[in-house]
Each structure stands twice: as structure tokens, then as C-alpha cells.
Design an enzyme around this catalytic site. Structure first.
Site, PDB file in Angstrom:
ATOM      1  N   ASP A 113      18.799  47.388  19.587  1.00 27.41           N
ATOM      2  CA  ASP A 113      20.080  47.785  19.007  1.00 27.41           C
ATOM      3  C   ASP A 113      21.213  47.330  19.924  1.00 27.41           C
ATOM      4  OD1 ASP A 113      19.863  49.567  21.136  1.00 27.41           O
ATOM      5  OD2 ASP A 113      19.245  51.221  19.858  1.00 27.41           O
ATOM      6  N   ASP A 141      24.724  48.533  21.603  1.00 22.63           N
ATOM      7  CA  ASP A 141      25.600  49.675  21.872  1.00 22.63           C
ATOM      8  C   ASP A 141      26.913  49.175  22.448  1.00 22.63           C
ATOM      9  OD1 ASP A 141      23.626  51.544  21.134  1.00 22.63           O
ATOM     10  OD2 ASP A 141      22.663  51.281  23.086  1.00 22.63           O
ATOM     11  N   ASP A 168      21.753  55.745  33.309  1.00 22.59           N
ATOM     12  CA  ASP A 168      20.546  56.137  34.031  1.00 22.59           C
ATOM     13  C   ASP A 168      20.093  55.139  35.092  1.00 22.59           C
ATOM     14  OD1 ASP A 168      19.829  54.390  31.983  1.00 22.59           O
ATOM     15  OD2 ASP A 168      18.281  55.675  31.124  1.00 22.59           O
TER      16      ASP A 168
HETATM   17  P1  ATP Z   1      16.536  50.763  24.019  1.00 23.75           P
HETATM   18  O1  ATP Z   1      17.644  50.810  23.019  1.00 23.75           O
HETATM   19  O2  ATP Z   1      15.877  49.446  24.143  1.00 23.75           O
HETATM   20  O3  ATP Z   1      15.579  51.868  23.826  1.00 23.75           O
HETATM   21  P2  ATP Z   1      18.555  51.493  25.860  1.00 23.75           P
HETATM   22  O4  ATP Z   1      18.628  51.463  27.349  1.00 23.75           O
HETATM   23  O5  ATP Z   1      19.574  50.726  25.101  1.00 23.75           O
HETATM   24  O6  ATP Z   1      17.118  51.035  25.483  1.00 23.75           O
HETATM   25  P3  ATP Z   1      19.565  53.722  24.424  1.00 23.75           P
HETATM   26  O7  ATP Z   1      18.944  55.050  24.160  1.00 23.75           O
HETATM   27  O8  ATP Z   1      19.941  52.853  23.289  1.00 23.75           O
HETATM   28  O9  ATP Z   1      18.576  52.983  25.403  1.00 23.75           O
HETATM   29  O10 ATP Z   1      20.846  53.999  25.332  1.00 23.75           O
HETATM   30  C1  ATP Z   1      21.871  53.052  25.567  1.00 23.75           C
HETATM   31  C2  ATP Z   1      22.370  53.201  26.970  1.00 23.75           C
HETATM   32  O11 ATP Z   1      22.876  54.529  27.185  1.00 23.75           O
HETATM   33  C3  ATP Z   1      21.309  53.031  28.067  1.00 23.75           C
HETATM   34  O12 ATP Z   1      21.078  51.691  28.374  1.00 23.75           O
HETATM   35  C4  ATP Z   1      21.927  53.783  29.214  1.00 23.75           C
HETATM   36  O13 ATP Z   1      22.944  53.058  29.850  1.00 23.75           O
HETATM   37  C5  ATP Z   1      22.570  54.968  28.495  1.00 23.75           C
HETATM   38  N1  ATP Z   1      21.624  56.083  28.382  1.00 23.75           N
HETATM   39  C6  ATP Z   1      20.754  56.344  27.392  1.00 23.75           C
HETATM   40  N2  ATP Z   1      20.052  57.447  27.619  1.00 23.75           N
HETATM   41  C7  ATP Z   1      20.489  57.920  28.797  1.00 23.75           C
HETATM   42  C8  ATP Z   1      20.172  59.058  29.581  1.00 23.75           C
HETATM   43  N3  ATP Z   1      19.251  59.907  29.188  1.00 23.75           N
HETATM   44  N4  ATP Z   1      20.833  59.224  30.748  1.00 23.75           N
HETATM   45  C9  ATP Z   1      21.783  58.362  31.146  1.00 23.75           C
HETATM   46  N5  ATP Z   1      22.124  57.277  30.453  1.00 23.75           N
HETATM   47  C10 ATP Z   1      21.498  57.052  29.288  1.00 23.75           C
HETATM   48 MG    MG Z   2      19.807  50.743  22.993  1.00 24.88          MG
END
Ligand code: ATP
Ligand code: MG
Length: 427
Positions: free
Chosen positions: A65, A67, A141
């Protein structure tokens, strides 16, 4: 290295990677994300691509996705996009729909020291104070998830050394592990997921810390755990994630029967069954097919279900009664941990129900189920049971013959034939 002091020092002086120093171009970004960022900028706001999409594009993987982070507030974002929805309790963000795409647009947030809403567990349930990009970065994170692609210039802003960690294959938590895992134990599950799927080394925190803070997953709402479960098991690394979570003793936070189903009577058969199901799911995902969580949940809970049936059969009069109550008990206990949507539990029940028909084949029943939407998943499940040595393979011959005939007469609603082994990776 004390990363917090590093952040403090580098807070206002990010390392900037210009477009000719990285591989991300606008054509690698989805149409929807391009559109959303263009409109934010034309409305006078900043727009950054952040998180997993920047990480995955830099690693030359396909992002799941896209963001977006901005200095516009949720209300301002909503007023720019007609097809948008304000969501989230823990932190508010806006979902913008662009054709079939859903883009998550979040306002820069500030450190929760200034927030309210942490209860005695110290877990942050509300994290909604808006800030600047420098504040936002330390709320993220891992360093590899904290790279900001400025859509106006295509420069990447790196405040925490994320680019270097990405290049060195290192997963590094931003800030102090005690504080960051303490305020959100889901980061423990994310650590497992990123280190296993990217094959990255962990830096700055230990397995002991993962175990300690992982125990706090019991405070996490079931709906949030469902989102993580889906990501852990349906992205092509189910087998590795499962083993690592088990090694850390954290599996029972997602699968409450994992601890108690160490029944010596089932052990090696169950292990084979689990391993084949997980690896066939991974193969399917890696080959670009889709896999379903319903299939895996049916697998995870199958032996606990059998044990429960056995236990109840001693008390209940009719075997079907035992079966129904066992199924209820197992699914309800599972649902208390992880909020699995009804459509998925329905497919779990279907897969289980079809097992009885596969075990005792008859022409009448076979004709009845030939167009069942879960026929393929359930038969694959049955074949895995046979392969693991849980049940004899006699019915397989009958079913192979039946599927062959049905295919010839055009009754089988699949293009390929269903057969033992051949269908191992198909759900
Ligand atoms: P994916 O979408 O591939 O699962 P992602 O890292 O993009 O991985 P998302 O849940 O879409 O995960 O979150 C987007 C961003 O928001 C992360 O890359 C991170 O920077 C932040 N984020 C998400 N969850 C957390 C958390 N629990 N604590 C701190 N930051 C977070
Ligand atoms: Mg993501």
C-alpha cells in the site's frame, strides 16, 4: 549507539538523498498516491510518501500500500478529497479512495509525551497530537520505515539513518526498546515480520526484550491483532514467521490453542501438517496467487478441534452434538484473541464440514458438493491430512476418479483438475 541522542542531534538536519541518489520515480508510485499527493501540494500542503512503500520501492519490491504523510490536518484533508473517510481511534487518519485504491493520509504526529490516553499499562491508545515532520519521524517504529519521499522534489529525507540500515540489512528500532515496545507491543510482531520477511539482522534490541514486551500483546484489541495476523501469514513468509513467533513464545497471543495442543499423540503428524500448509501457502503467494486466511486458520485449529471433540464425546450423547459444541468452543476462544471476520470463520467451518464427506465418499454426496465454493480449499486440506499421515489415503483414489469424470463432463467448475499432490499449492 544511543539512537535517541542521534535523533536529537540530527533532528533538524536530515540526510537528504536527491533523486539521482535513489531509485524511486513517480512511475513506480501508484496512480492513486500520485494523484493524492499532487492535490495536497496544489492545495498548499506538504506531501510525503512514507513507510512501507518507500522501504519496499528502495528494496525493489512491490509495495502493498502507499501511505502519505502531510502537514494538513485530518479536517483539511477531508475537505480536499470528496471520497474520503476519517478513521482510527489510536490515531486519526484519512482514507482517500482513488478508483479502486485506498490511500492512507496521515497528519504529522508529535511524541505521545504530550498526549493523553495512556492507561496504567503504558500502552498508547490515543496518539493524536499533530506536529512537524521532525516530530513525526520519532513516532515511527523502525528506521527503515521512517524515510520520507518529498513528492514536490522527490528528495528522500532521512532523519534516523534508515537508508544506511536498509542498505546494510539492519532492522533498527527508533528510540529506546523499553519505551517503544512498552507503549505499543504490536511493534514486537512487526519486528518479527520485517526481520523474517526481509531477512534483516536485528540491531539494538534483544530476543529477551521481544519476549518481555510481547507478553503485553494480551492488552491489544482483537481487531488490531487480526490486521497483524493477516500480514504475518499472507505475505509469503508464513512459515518463517510462525516458527519465529513460536521460538519467542508469542504464538499463543494470536493462536490461543498453540500452547495447550502439544498432545504427544498428535505431535509429529501435526508438525508435518502445519509445515506443509504454511509452506504451500507461501509458495502460492510467492507465485502471485492468492491465499486465504480461512484455510490457515482451519489448519491451525484442526488438531485443537479434534482434541476438543474427543474430550466432549465422553460427555455428550450424540457425536454430532460433540462436534457442534467443540467447533463453537474453539472458534469462540479464537475470536476472543483475534477478531476474525465472519466470512473467514464461515470458510473455516465449511472446510471442516467437508472433511467428513471426503473421508466417506459417496456419489450422492459428491454430486452435492461439486460446486461448493470451498471445495478446492477443503480438498487441499484433506490431502494435507493424508500426506501428514493423519488419515489413510484410500478415499483419495475415489475422489481422483470422481474429479476426473466430473472434469470431462464439464461439471467441475475449475479449469485444472483437482488431484492429490497436483493441487498441493492450490487453495
Ligand atoms: P506494510 O504496509 O508492508 O505492512 P508498513 O511499514 O507500511 O508495512 P503500515 O502498517 O502500513 O506498515 O504502516 C505505515 C507506517 O506507519 C510504517 O512504515 C511506520 O512508519 C508507521 N507505523 C505503523 N505501525 C506502527 C507502529 N505500531 N508504531 C510506530 N509506527 C508505526
Ligand atoms: Mg504500509
Amino acid at each position: 549507539m544511543d539512537i535517541s541522542s542521534l535523533i536529537f542531534e540530527s533532528k533538524h538536519t536530515p540526510r537528504i538523498y536527491t533523486p539521482n541518489e535513489h531509485c524511486i520515480t513517480t512511475c513506480k508510485i501508484s496512480r492513486g498516491a500520485n494523484k493524492v499527493m499532487t492535490r495536497l501540494i496544489s492545495a498548499g500542503f506538504q506531501a510525503f510518501l512514507v513507510g512501507g512503500s518507500v522501504r519496499d520501492l528502495l528494496l525493489e519490491r512491490n509495495p502493498i500500500d502507499f501511505d502519505v504523510a502531510t502537514n494538513a490536518t485530518p479536517t483539511q484533508i477531508s475537505s480536499i478529497f470528496r471520497r474520503s473517510r476519517l478513521i482510527g481511534r489510536r490515531f486519526k487518519l484519512v482514507h482517500v479512495r482513488e478508483n479502486s485504491e485506498l490511500i492512507e493520509v496521515a497528519t504529522f504526529r508529535k511524541s505521545p509525551e504530550h498526549s493523553h490516553g495512556a492507561d496504567k499499562t503504558r500502552i498508547i491508545f490515543r496518539d493524536n497530537d499533530f506536529g512537524r515532520i521532525e516530530d513525526d519521524v520519532i513516532r515511527r517504529d523502525y528506521t527503515l520505515n521512517a524515510l520520507y519521499l518529498d513528492y514536490a522534489t522527490l528528495n528522500i529525507f532521512d532523519f534516523v539513518g534508515g537508508m544506511q540500515d536498509l542498505n546494510n540489512g539492519v532492522l533498527r528500532l527508533i528510540g529506546d526498546p523499553e519505551a517503544r515496545f512498552g507503549e505499543d507491543p504490536v511493534r514486537v510482531l512487526r519486528a518479527v515480520r520485517f526481520s523474517e520477511s526481509l531477512n534483516f539482522k536485528i540491531a539494538g534490541f534483544t530476543d529477551t526484550q521481544l519476549k518481555k514486551y510481547g507478553a503485553r500483546l494480551r492488552y491489544i484489541p482483537p481487531a488490531r491483532l487480526f490486521v497483524e495476523m493477516d500480514k504475518l501469514f499472507l505475505r509469503g513468509f508464513a512459515s518463517r514467521n510462525f516458527c519465529r513467533l513460536r521460538e519467542l513464545g508469542l504464538l499463543s497471543h494470536l493462536l490461543p490453542f498453540e500452547e495447550c495442543c502439544q498432545n504427544p499423540q498428535f505431535n509429529s503428524v501435526r508438525e508435518d501438517f502445519l509445515e506443509s500448509a504454511l509452506s504451500s501457502t507461501d509458495t502460492r503467494v510467492m507465485e502471485g496467487g492468492s491465499a486465504t486466511l480461512g484455510f490457515l486458520i482451519a489448519v491451525f485449529l484442526w488438531f485443537p478441534l479434534k482434541m476438543q471433540i474427543e474430550k466432549l464425546s465422553k460427555f455428550e450423547n450424540a457425536p454430532t452434538e460433540a462436534l457442534v459444541s467443540a467447533e463453537e468452543f474453539i472458534l469462540l476462544t479464537q475470536l476472543k484473541k483475534v477478531a476474525i471476520p465472519r466470512r473467514i470463520t464461515k470458510s473455516v467451518r465449511d472446510i471442516w464440514a467437508l472433511q467428513r464427506i471426503f473421508a466417506k465418499p459417496s456419489k450422492r454426496k459428491a454430486d452435492r458438493i461439486i460446486r461448493h465454493p470451498r471445495l478446492r480449499a477443503a480438498y487441499n486440506f484433506f490431502c494435507l491430512r493424508v500426506e501428514a499421515g493423519e488419515i489413510p489415503d484410500d478415499p483419495i483414489r475415489w475422489w481422483s476418479g470422481f474429479f476426473e469424470k466430473s472434469k470431462k463432463s464439464g461439471k467441475l467448475p475449475f479449469s485444472s483438475s483437482l488431484s492429490y499432490r497436483l493441487d498441493r499449492s492450490r487453495q
